[in-house]
Design a protein around this motif. Structure first.
Motif, PDB file in Angstrom:
ATOM      1  N   UNK A 150       6.150  59.192  20.792  1.00  0.00           N
ATOM      2  CA  UNK A 150       6.282  60.630  20.986  1.00  0.00           C
ATOM      3  C   UNK A 150       5.831  61.360  19.726  1.00  0.00           C
ATOM      4  N   UNK A 151       5.341  62.555  19.932  1.00  0.00           N
ATOM      5  CA  UNK A 151       5.057  63.454  18.820  1.00  0.00           C
ATOM      6  C   UNK A 151       5.578  64.824  19.223  1.00  0.00           C
ATOM      7  N   UNK A 152       5.880  65.624  18.227  1.00  0.00           N
ATOM      8  CA  UNK A 152       6.400  66.960  18.501  1.00  0.00           C
ATOM      9  C   UNK A 152       5.860  67.929  17.473  1.00  0.00           C
ATOM     10  N   UNK A 153       5.454  69.086  17.957  1.00  0.00           N
ATOM     11  CA  UNK A 153       4.952  70.132  17.089  1.00  0.00           C
ATOM     12  C   UNK A 153       5.616  71.449  17.412  1.00  0.00           C
ATOM     13  N   UNK A 154       5.448  72.395  16.504  1.00  0.00           N
ATOM     14  CA  UNK A 154       6.045  73.714  16.672  1.00  0.00           C
ATOM     15  C   UNK A 154       4.941  74.760  16.571  1.00  0.00           C
TER      16      UNK A 154
ATOM     17  N   UNK B 250       3.597  60.717  24.547  1.00  0.00           N
ATOM     18  CA  UNK B 250       3.985  62.038  25.038  1.00  0.00           C
ATOM     19  C   UNK B 250       4.050  62.981  23.848  1.00  0.00           C
ATOM     20  N   UNK B 251       3.386  64.132  23.983  1.00  0.00           N
ATOM     21  CA  UNK B 251       3.388  65.153  22.933  1.00  0.00           C
ATOM     22  C   UNK B 251       4.157  66.370  23.443  1.00  0.00           C
ATOM     23  N   UNK B 252       5.031  66.889  22.611  1.00  0.00           N
ATOM     24  CA  UNK B 252       5.845  68.046  22.939  1.00  0.00           C
ATOM     25  C   UNK B 252       5.491  69.183  21.997  1.00  0.00           C
ATOM     26  N   UNK B 253       5.438  70.413  22.531  1.00  0.00           N
ATOM     27  CA  UNK B 253       5.291  71.597  21.686  1.00  0.00           C
ATOM     28  C   UNK B 253       6.478  72.512  21.969  1.00  0.00           C
ATOM     29  N   UNK B 254       7.127  72.929  20.874  1.00  0.00           N
ATOM     30  CA  UNK B 254       8.257  73.843  20.950  1.00  0.00           C
ATOM     31  C   UNK B 254       7.854  75.192  20.366  1.00  0.00           C
TER      32      UNK B 254
END
Length: 169
Positions: free
Chosen positions: A18-22, A92-96
């Protein structure tokens, strides 16, 4: 049909990272990007999740490490399925949503992470020139999700569901 013991079943499950960015933006809808020291393309603040780390915790940790900002991430804007692209496995990449920032906020960022060279605010067209195409598409989907108060489900950066039922913000 014989069932596998739980340990054997778990050992054969597919693994994803997973990766997550803002996504931060200013009042003129410019997006905040970070220039990295380890590749030519720019990014939004974020990174790869650590073991047993939820994506929202990854997002918060990365913003703190990269920008020195201690802000909890806002609502989820994008979930993007990333097909395997060797050497990287499926992910899976998430953007918040990071909310709005001012030019003064950006100017006050004190870079302490050696991975980050600079930060800046860019129009989406300017940002697309600095980003890999899949991330530019993912950010466009995130901006649309902000406007429509939805979550965008993507595959390789391309929206496939732009108003995810049950996932409204």
């Amino acid at each position: 049909m014989d069932l596998l013991p739980p340990e054997e079943y778990a050992a054969q499950l597919n693994r994803k990272y997973t990766s997550a960015g803002v996504l931060f933006r200013d009042m003129r809808s410019r997006v905040l990007l970070v220039e990295t020291s380890y590749k030519p393309d720019w990014e939004i603040p974020g990174g790869v999740g650590e073991a047993d780390e939820p994506p929202w915790t990854t997002a918060s940790r990365e913003v703190r490490e990269e920008l020195g900002l201690d802000r909890p991430p806002g609502r989820l804007l994008v979930i993007d399925h990333r097909p395997a692209a060797p050497p990287m496995p499926e992910g899976l990449a998430f953007i918040f949503d990071g909310g709005t920032v001012t030019e003064a906020d950006v100017a006050s960022v004190r870079l302490s992470d050696p991975e980050i060279v600079s930060v800046g605010l860019f129009t989406m067209d300017e940002a697309a020139e600095r980003l890999i195409p899949v991330l530019a598409s993912r950010i466009r989907a995130a901006l649309q999700a902000q406007l429509t108060d939805t979550v965008s489900l993507c595959e390789a950066g391309r929206p496939v569901v732009t108003s995810a039922p049950g996932l409204r913000g």
